[in-house]
Write a protein that holds these residues in place. Structure first.
Motif, PDB file in Angstrom:
ATOM      1  N   MET A   1       0.848  -1.178   0.000  1.00 21.28           N
ATOM      2  CA  MET A   1       0.000   0.000   0.000  1.00 21.28           C
ATOM      3  C   MET A   1       0.897   1.245   0.000  1.00 21.28           C
ATOM      4  N   CYS A   2       0.602   2.198  -0.882  1.00 25.44           N
ATOM      5  CA  CYS A   2       1.415   3.413  -0.909  1.00 25.44           C
ATOM      6  C   CYS A   2       1.157   4.225   0.358  1.00 25.44           C
ATOM      7  N   LYS A   3       2.116   5.056   0.724  1.00 27.35           N
ATOM      8  CA  LYS A   3       2.036   5.811   1.985  1.00 27.35           C
ATOM      9  C   LYS A   3       0.835   6.760   2.010  1.00 27.35           C
ATOM     10  N   THR A   4       0.493   7.376   0.878  1.00 27.93           N
ATOM     11  CA  THR A   4      -0.652   8.287   0.856  1.00 27.93           C
ATOM     12  C   THR A   4      -1.934   7.528   1.187  1.00 27.93           C
ATOM     13  N   LYS A   5      -2.115   6.355   0.613  1.00 33.98           N
ATOM     14  CA  LYS A   5      -3.304   5.546   0.921  1.00 33.98           C
ATOM     15  C   LYS A   5      -3.286   5.068   2.365  1.00 33.98           C
ATOM     16  N   LEU A   6      -2.114   4.696   2.851  1.00 35.61           N
ATOM     17  CA  LEU A   6      -1.990   4.259   4.244  1.00 35.61           C
ATOM     18  C   LEU A   6      -2.411   5.370   5.195  1.00 35.61           C
ATOM     19  N   ILE A   7      -1.871   6.569   5.015  1.00 34.72           N
ATOM     20  CA  ILE A   7      -2.190   7.688   5.905  1.00 34.72           C
ATOM     21  C   ILE A   7      -3.656   8.081   5.755  1.00 34.72           C
ATOM     22  N   SER A   8      -4.192   8.029   4.543  1.00 30.85           N
ATOM     23  CA  SER A   8      -5.618   8.316   4.344  1.00 30.85           C
ATOM     24  C   SER A   8      -6.483   7.319   5.102  1.00 30.85           C
ATOM     25  N   SER A   9      -6.085   6.054   5.107  1.00 28.25           N
ATOM     26  CA  SER A   9      -6.864   5.050   5.840  1.00 28.25           C
ATOM     27  C   SER A   9      -6.745   5.243   7.351  1.00 28.25           C
ATOM     28  N   VAL A  10      -5.582   5.669   7.831  1.00 32.85           N
ATOM     29  CA  VAL A  10      -5.413   5.986   9.258  1.00 32.85           C
ATOM     30  C   VAL A  10      -6.319   7.150   9.630  1.00 32.85           C
ATOM     31  N   LYS A  28      -8.383  16.147   4.016  1.00 36.04           N
ATOM     32  CA  LYS A  28      -8.020  15.231   2.921  1.00 36.04           C
ATOM     33  C   LYS A  28      -6.506  15.154   2.817  1.00 36.04           C
ATOM     34  N   ILE A  29      -5.985  13.937   2.774  1.00 38.93           N
ATOM     35  CA  ILE A  29      -4.551  13.730   2.577  1.00 38.93           C
ATOM     36  C   ILE A  29      -4.249  13.884   1.086  1.00 38.93           C
ATOM     37  N   ILE A  30      -3.343  14.787   0.764  1.00 34.30           N
ATOM     38  CA  ILE A  30      -2.955  15.041  -0.626  1.00 34.30           C
ATOM     39  C   ILE A  30      -1.772  14.170  -1.017  1.00 34.30           C
ATOM     40  N   SER A  31      -0.784  14.083  -0.133  1.00 27.77           N
ATOM     41  CA  SER A  31       0.387  13.238  -0.393  1.00 27.77           C
ATOM     42  C   SER A  31       1.031  12.877   0.936  1.00 27.77           C
ATOM     43  N   ALA A  32       1.726  11.749   0.929  1.00 31.21           N
ATOM     44  CA  ALA A  32       2.432  11.304   2.133  1.00 31.21           C
ATOM     45  C   ALA A  32       3.542  10.354   1.727  1.00 31.21           C
ATOM     46  N   GLY A  33       4.700  10.509   2.371  1.00 29.53           N
ATOM     47  CA  GLY A  33       5.822   9.627   2.103  1.00 29.53           C
ATOM     48  C   GLY A  33       7.141  10.292   2.435  1.00 29.53           C
ATOM     49  N   SER A  34       8.144   9.482   2.700  1.00 29.40           N
ATOM     50  CA  SER A  34       9.504   9.960   2.972  1.00 29.40           C
ATOM     51  C   SER A  34       9.571  10.999   4.082  1.00 29.40           C
ATOM     52  N   GLY A  35       8.748  10.815   5.120  1.00 26.00           N
ATOM     53  CA  GLY A  35       8.767  11.725   6.257  1.00 26.00           C
ATOM     54  C   GLY A  35       7.973  12.997   6.068  1.00 26.00           C
ATOM     55  N   ASN A  36       7.179  13.056   5.009  1.00 30.34           N
ATOM     56  CA  ASN A  36       6.376  14.246   4.715  1.00 30.34           C
ATOM     57  C   ASN A  36       4.908  13.888   4.611  1.00 30.34           C
ATOM     58  N   CYS A  37       4.055  14.879   4.860  1.00 29.03           N
ATOM     59  CA  CYS A  37       2.622  14.697   4.652  1.00 29.03           C
ATOM     60  C   CYS A  37       2.014  16.048   4.313  1.00 29.03           C
ATOM     61  N   LYS A  38       1.161  16.051   3.305  1.00 28.32           N
ATOM     62  CA  LYS A  38       0.455  17.267   2.906  1.00 28.32           C
ATOM     63  C   LYS A  38      -1.034  16.952   2.907  1.00 28.32           C
ATOM     64  N   SER A  68       2.265  14.228  12.805  1.00 32.14           N
ATOM     65  CA  SER A  68       2.321  12.830  13.265  1.00 32.14           C
ATOM     66  C   SER A  68       2.209  11.869  12.087  1.00 32.14           C
ATOM     67  N   TYR A  69       1.351  12.214  11.114  1.00 31.85           N
ATOM     68  CA  TYR A  69       1.233  11.377   9.918  1.00 31.85           C
ATOM     69  C   TYR A  69       2.528  11.424   9.106  1.00 31.85           C
ATOM     70  N   ALA A  70       3.164  12.584   9.044  1.00 30.08           N
ATOM     71  CA  ALA A  70       4.458  12.683   8.349  1.00 30.08           C
ATOM     72  C   ALA A  70       5.483  11.772   9.008  1.00 30.08           C
ATOM     73  N   LEU A  71       5.514  11.786  10.328  1.00 36.73           N
ATOM     74  CA  LEU A  71       6.449  10.931  11.058  1.00 36.73           C
ATOM     75  C   LEU A  71       6.168   9.458  10.792  1.00 36.73           C
ATOM     76  N   MET A  72       4.892   9.100  10.692  1.00 34.39           N
ATOM     77  CA  MET A  72       4.535   7.701  10.386  1.00 34.39           C
ATOM     78  C   MET A  72       5.160   7.232   9.077  1.00 34.39           C
ATOM     79  N   THR A  73       5.270   8.129   8.111  1.00 34.04           N
ATOM     80  CA  THR A  73       5.847   7.731   6.822  1.00 34.04           C
ATOM     81  C   THR A  73       7.363   7.649   6.883  1.00 34.04           C
ATOM     82  N   HIS A  74       7.924   8.154   7.976  1.00 31.62           N
ATOM     83  CA  HIS A  74       9.382   8.121   8.146  1.00 31.62           C
ATOM     84  C   HIS A  74       9.832   6.874   8.906  1.00 31.62           C
ATOM     85  N   ASN A  75       9.134   6.573  10.007  1.00 35.14           N
ATOM     86  CA  ASN A  75       9.590   5.436  10.828  1.00 35.14           C
ATOM     87  C   ASN A  75       8.464   4.530  11.340  1.00 35.14           C
ATOM     88  N   ASN A  76       7.294   4.616  10.726  1.00 31.75           N
ATOM     89  CA  ASN A  76       6.154   3.757  11.042  1.00 31.75           C
ATOM     90  C   ASN A  76       5.651   3.874  12.478  1.00 31.75           C
TER      91      ASN A  76
END
Length: 140
Positions: A1-10, A28-38, A68-76
């Motif tokens: 699952m891509c990080k954007t979909k993961l964070i959207s589901s969270v 609405k989550i626009i993008s998420a991954g590599s320690g970032n979230c928009k 917090s969602y940005a951090l999730m994409t960095h270290n789960n």
């Protein structure tokens, strides 16, 4: 699952539970991954203070959660808040499309440091800037 979909589901799960997270229902989550979230939200009446502008507590909640969602994409993991500092610069009013852009500045063994910009007008106007420190180490 891509990080954007993961964070959207969270986010979706958070909004469906009967707790404070329900205030993020329109986010609405626009993008998420590599320690970032928009994320983006259109400001409406439930987000306002008595002056008719976006409530500072809601602004702080956006900064807390999206970082917090940005951090999730960095270290789960999301960690636990140690410090949250918000500088308020400009108001947002009903109908404004607000963008929350969070990035992980550094995540070490015990602490993570995040920076967040809350903007409107396609990033031209800064509503608030946040710094969020989270404890991410193991407790004994």
């Amino acid at each position: 699952m891509c990080k954007t979909k993961l964070i959207s589901s969270v986010l979706n799960a958070v909004c469906k539970t009967p707790n404070f997270g329900q205030c993020l229902e329109k986010l609405k989550i626009i993008s998420a991954g590599s320690g970032n979230c928009k994320a983006q939200i259109v400001i409406s009446k439930e987000h306002l203070n008595l002056a008719g502008t976006m409530h500072g507590g809601f602004t702080s909640t956006l900064i807390d959660c999206v970082s917090s969602y940005a951090l999730m994409t960095h270290n789960n993991q999301t960690g636990v808040s140690v410090d949250l500092h918000v500088t308020f610069m400009k108001p947002a009013v009903p109908g404004d499309l607000v963008t929350v852009d969070a990035r992980t500045v550094r995540s070490g063994k015990t602490l993570a440091f995040l920076a967040v910009d809350v903007t409107k007008n396609e990033g031209k106007d800064i509503i608030a800037h946040g710094r969020h420190t989270k404890f991410v180490g193991e407790t004994k």
